[in-house]
Scaffold this motif. Structure first.
Motif, mmCIF file in Angstrom:
data_model
loop_
_atom_site.group_PDB
_atom_site.id
_atom_site.type_symbol
_atom_site.label_atom_id
_atom_site.label_comp_id
_atom_site.label_asym_id
_atom_site.label_seq_id
_atom_site.Cartn_x
_atom_site.Cartn_y
_atom_site.Cartn_z
ATOM 1 N N GLU A 130 -15.812 -8.663 4.417
ATOM 2 C CA GLU A 130 -14.221 -8.684 4.877
ATOM 3 C C GLU A 130 -13.657 -9.856 4.395
ATOM 4 N N TYR A 131 -13.032 -10.142 3.643
ATOM 5 C CA TYR A 131 -12.444 -11.299 3.747
ATOM 6 C C TYR A 131 -10.797 -11.989 3.613
ATOM 7 N N MET A 132 -10.068 -12.707 4.273
ATOM 8 C CA MET A 132 -9.283 -13.285 4.663
ATOM 9 C C MET A 132 -8.657 -14.591 4.466
ATOM 10 N N ASP A 133 -8.130 -15.166 3.992
ATOM 11 C CA ASP A 133 -7.685 -16.412 3.885
ATOM 12 C C ASP A 133 -6.623 -16.430 4.564
ATOM 13 N N ASP A 134 -5.936 -18.068 4.915
ATOM 14 C CA ASP A 134 -5.305 -18.781 6.266
ATOM 15 C C ASP A 134 -4.208 -17.876 5.888
ATOM 16 N N GLN A 135 -3.234 -16.988 4.831
ATOM 17 C CA GLN A 135 -2.096 -16.777 4.995
ATOM 18 C C GLN A 135 -2.357 -15.379 5.987
ATOM 19 N N ALA A 136 -3.902 -14.909 5.453
ATOM 20 C CA ALA A 136 -3.794 -13.734 6.061
ATOM 21 C C ALA A 136 -3.302 -13.558 7.138
ATOM 22 N N LEU A 137 -4.712 -14.958 7.654
ATOM 23 C CA LEU A 137 -5.184 -14.685 8.935
ATOM 24 C C LEU A 137 -3.918 -15.145 10.092
ATOM 25 N N ARG A 138 -2.643 -15.659 9.741
ATOM 26 C CA ARG A 138 -1.788 -16.099 10.192
ATOM 27 C C ARG A 138 -0.944 -14.822 11.014
ATOM 28 N N LEU A 139 -0.965 -13.914 9.869
ATOM 29 C CA LEU A 139 -0.109 -12.929 9.864
ATOM 30 C C LEU A 139 -1.390 -11.940 10.841
ATOM 31 N N ALA A 140 -2.395 -11.929 10.665
ATOM 32 C CA ALA A 140 -3.732 -11.550 12.065
ATOM 33 C C ALA A 140 -3.138 -11.586 13.318
ATOM 34 N N ARG A 141 -3.407 -13.040 13.463
ATOM 35 C CA ARG A 141 -2.617 -13.324 15.053
ATOM 36 C C ARG A 141 -1.690 -12.664 14.985
ATOM 37 N N ASN A 142 -0.478 -12.465 14.347
ATOM 38 C CA ASN A 142 0.682 -11.434 14.645
ATOM 39 C C ASN A 142 0.461 -10.151 15.386
ATOM 40 N N SER A 199 -1.837 -5.145 4.897
ATOM 41 C CA SER A 199 -0.915 -4.568 4.090
ATOM 42 C C SER A 199 0.297 -4.495 4.647
ATOM 43 N N PRO A 200 0.895 -3.172 5.649
ATOM 44 C CA PRO A 200 1.761 -3.239 5.881
ATOM 45 C C PRO A 200 2.532 -4.010 6.587
ATOM 46 N N ALA A 201 1.808 -5.411 7.282
ATOM 47 C CA ALA A 201 2.372 -6.702 7.638
ATOM 48 C C ALA A 201 3.246 -7.021 6.315
ATOM 49 N N LEU A 202 2.588 -7.573 5.348
ATOM 50 C CA LEU A 202 3.169 -8.236 4.026
ATOM 51 C C LEU A 202 4.104 -7.650 3.937
ATOM 52 N N ARG A 203 4.076 -6.279 3.458
ATOM 53 C CA ARG A 203 5.277 -5.349 2.822
ATOM 54 C C ARG A 203 6.487 -6.069 4.090
ATOM 55 N N THR A 204 6.234 -6.166 5.058
ATOM 56 C CA THR A 204 7.680 -6.432 6.718
ATOM 57 C C THR A 204 8.346 -7.372 6.387
ATOM 58 N N ILE A 205 7.705 -8.823 5.506
ATOM 59 C CA ILE A 205 8.007 -9.560 5.745
ATOM 60 C C ILE A 205 8.274 -10.219 3.814
ATOM 61 N N HIS A 248 -7.908 -8.179 -2.204
ATOM 62 C CA HIS A 248 -6.096 -8.283 -2.775
ATOM 63 C C HIS A 248 -5.620 -8.891 -2.796
ATOM 64 N N VAL A 249 -4.751 -9.110 -3.994
ATOM 65 C CA VAL A 249 -3.695 -9.964 -4.277
ATOM 66 C C VAL A 249 -3.194 -10.175 -3.982
ATOM 67 N N ASN A 250 -2.091 -10.547 -3.030
ATOM 68 C CA ASN A 250 -0.722 -9.816 -3.018
ATOM 69 C C ASN A 250 0.511 -11.136 -3.452
ATOM 70 N N LEU A 251 0.931 -10.888 -4.507
ATOM 71 C CA LEU A 251 2.218 -11.915 -5.225
ATOM 72 C C LEU A 251 3.908 -11.583 -3.957
ATOM 73 N N LEU A 252 4.158 -12.609 -3.300
ATOM 74 C CA LEU A 252 5.106 -12.169 -2.350
ATOM 75 C C LEU A 252 6.102 -13.191 -3.061
ATOM 76 N N TYR A 253 6.729 -12.738 -3.685
ATOM 77 C CA TYR A 253 8.293 -13.200 -4.732
ATOM 78 C C TYR A 253 9.131 -12.505 -4.187
ATOM 79 N N ARG A 254 10.592 -13.312 -3.835
ATOM 80 C CA ARG A 254 11.756 -13.028 -3.092
ATOM 81 C C ARG A 254 12.142 -12.950 -4.485
ATOM 82 N N PRO A 255 13.101 -11.773 -5.289
ATOM 83 C CA PRO A 255 13.341 -11.360 -6.158
ATOM 84 C C PRO A 255 14.917 -11.635 -6.039
ATOM 85 N N GLU A 256 15.226 -12.151 -5.144
ATOM 86 C CA GLU A 256 17.333 -12.599 -5.088
ATOM 87 C C GLU A 256 16.947 -14.604 -4.889
ATOM 88 N N ASP A 257 15.531 -14.942 -5.331
ATOM 89 C CA ASP A 257 15.676 -16.383 -5.872
ATOM 90 C C ASP A 257 15.263 -16.281 -7.695
#
Length: 459
Positions: free
Chosen positions: A251-263, A326-332, A378-387
């Motif tokens: 399994e692979y996690m990039d730096d941003q995924a690791l920050r979420l994992a630490r949370n 995955s659920p953590a990404l959906r919360t942010i 798993h490629v997650n685009l974290l865009y903000r619709p309000e932006d």
């Protein structure tokens, strides 16, 4: 549009009152899945026997009523959303484990059995079923079959398609049939079993599955490898998969995924540019040499630390952090775009580098993690619709992600399927002749197009 009274009466002849609902408030629970798409069905039924499924399909065909088979709604692509209304058949009550046969390494189950319940029943016999998606505690076997679910163990033991021996199902004509045999080999005609796996309920409704079982390994070792950046980790993945020892998870996690994992897991998850979780299983005496081979392959330029988990608690913490991503990404980012693309393992470094460029070019954060051992990222685009800038750039950003995947000889999905949300990209993923063959197959199984319309194949 509600069902005519005559159709409701006919449904009542098939299903008892407590197995049929046309109340909008009750139907609402079956209007959506984990894609957060929603469409209200006209009725929901709860089959418990194959004869009911046969009668239901024949009724739907006679009255041209769309029929959507549903497991537990964990799909992320809208595959179980009844976009054409009609009837949802929920298989949550058809949930018996019919037989566990250790001598022949197989189990026979009804479609609504939960993945985790099956694993728990198999463990005392010394076996497991290979597919282990993150949603295992609450996803159904037929749902796994519908989208060819995988999970971390797929790198060594295969995805669902590799672990189904036979199926019973009902096609769109209302005909019950069986395909496959409870044997590990077979060369008798077309392989309809493998065809149905991954067809997302568009060809037939599954009523029984004969599953291939795998013996539990005697022992296991878990390694945590951290790297200065995601490029180094991607290179390590290619090296690990190019040597003889196949890990049972990579399994692979990039730096941003690791920050979420630490949370989620605190200081037990180190700070790094990227991390790999590597598991090796087998006989205890053979593990030291296997671990040594994996260590050597993982030791590329950019390796920060290669750490062996000291006990079961540490292993559990690592996996809990990975499965919380995955659920953590959906919360942010509630409207994140989540894709599960696949490329050949040797092209994973090119995919990761290309995704970084796309992210910078469009100003949209892209978080990556997943089953690197088989190239399923798993490629997650974290865009903000309000932006307004991000909202305007998101479609082009996603399109470029798929262009990159296709350029690397990859494909749209490894385990989530196509469903509703990726249909428009199918003509870019599959040539016109192949798509036409798929449409002809669909017409043979379901000539009136009543089974899960609006999914998988583009108009």
């Amino acid at each position: 549009m509600s069902l005519p009274t005559s159709t409701r009466t006919a449904l009542g002849a098939i299903f008892a009152a407590d197995a049929l609902s046309t109340e909008p408030a009750e139907c609402l629970a079956y209007a959506y899945d984990n894609s957060r798409r929603e469409s209200l069905p006209d009725a929901v039924v709860f089959p418990t026997r194959e004869e009911q499924v046969v009668a239901l399909v024949r009724l739907c065909r006679e009255h041209a009523i769309p029929l959507t088979a549903r497991g537990r709604g964990t799909n992320t692509t809208g595959a179980s959303v009844p976009v054409s209304a009609g009837i949802v058949a929920s298989f949550e009550r058809m949930n018996r484990i019919l037989r566990i046969d250790p001598d022949n390494r197989m189990a026979v189950v009804e479609p609504g059995v939960l993945n985790a319940d099956l694993q728990a029943a198999l463990k005392p016999h010394g076996f497991f079923w290979a597919p282990d998606p993150t949603s295992a505690p609450y996803c159904s076997i037929a749902g796994n079959i519908a989208c060819n679910a995988g999970g971390p163990r797929a790198v060594k033991y295969g995805a669902t398609r590799d672990n189904v021996l036979a199926l019973r199902a009902v096609n769109g004509r209302g005909e019950s049939f069986r395909c496959g045999k409870p044997t590990s080999k077979g060369a008798t005609g077309y392989d309809l079993t493998r065809l149905l796996v991954g067809s997302e309920g568009t060809l037939a409704v599954i009523t029984e599955a004969t599953l291939k079982l795998t013996p539990l390994a005697s022992d296991k070792r878990t390694l945590r490898a951290t790297y200065v950046d995601i490029g180094a980790a991607a290179s390590a993945v290619a090296r690990i998969m190019a040597q003889p020892v196949t890990p049972c998870a990579l399994e692979y996690m990039d730096d941003q995924a690791l920050r979420l994992a630490r949370n989620h897991a605190g200081g037990s998850i180190p700070e790094a540019g990227a991390m790999l979780i590597i598991e090796i299983d087998g006989e205890t005496d053979a593990l030291p040499s296997a671990v040594a081979a994996i260590r050597k392959a993982a030791s590329v330029d950019g390796l920060l630390e290669l750490h062996a988990a000291s006990d079961a608690a540490e292993v559990a913490t690592l996996w809990a952090a990975r499965k919380a991503l995955s659920p953590a990404l959906r919360t942010i980012a509630p409207n994140k775009i989540n894709e599960d693309v696949v490329v050949p393992v040797s092209r994973v470094p090119d995919l990761i580098a290309g995704l970084r460029d796309i992210s910078l070019r469009h100003g949209i954060p892209i978080v990556t993690f997943g089953h690197a051992g088989n190239g399923n990222i798993h490629v997650n685009l974290l865009y903000r619709p309000e932006d307004p800038t991000q909202a305007a750039n998101a479609p082009a950003c996603l399109s470029e992600v798929f262009d990159l995947v296709f350029a690397l000889d990859g494909t749209l999905s490894g385990e989530h399927g196509i469903g509703l949300v990726k249909r428009e990209f199918m003509p870019r993923a599959i040539d016109a002749v192949s798509l036409d063959l798929m449409r002809r197959i669909k017409a043979q199984f379901d000539p009136d197009g009543i089974l899960n319309p609006g999914k998988l194949l583009p108009d």
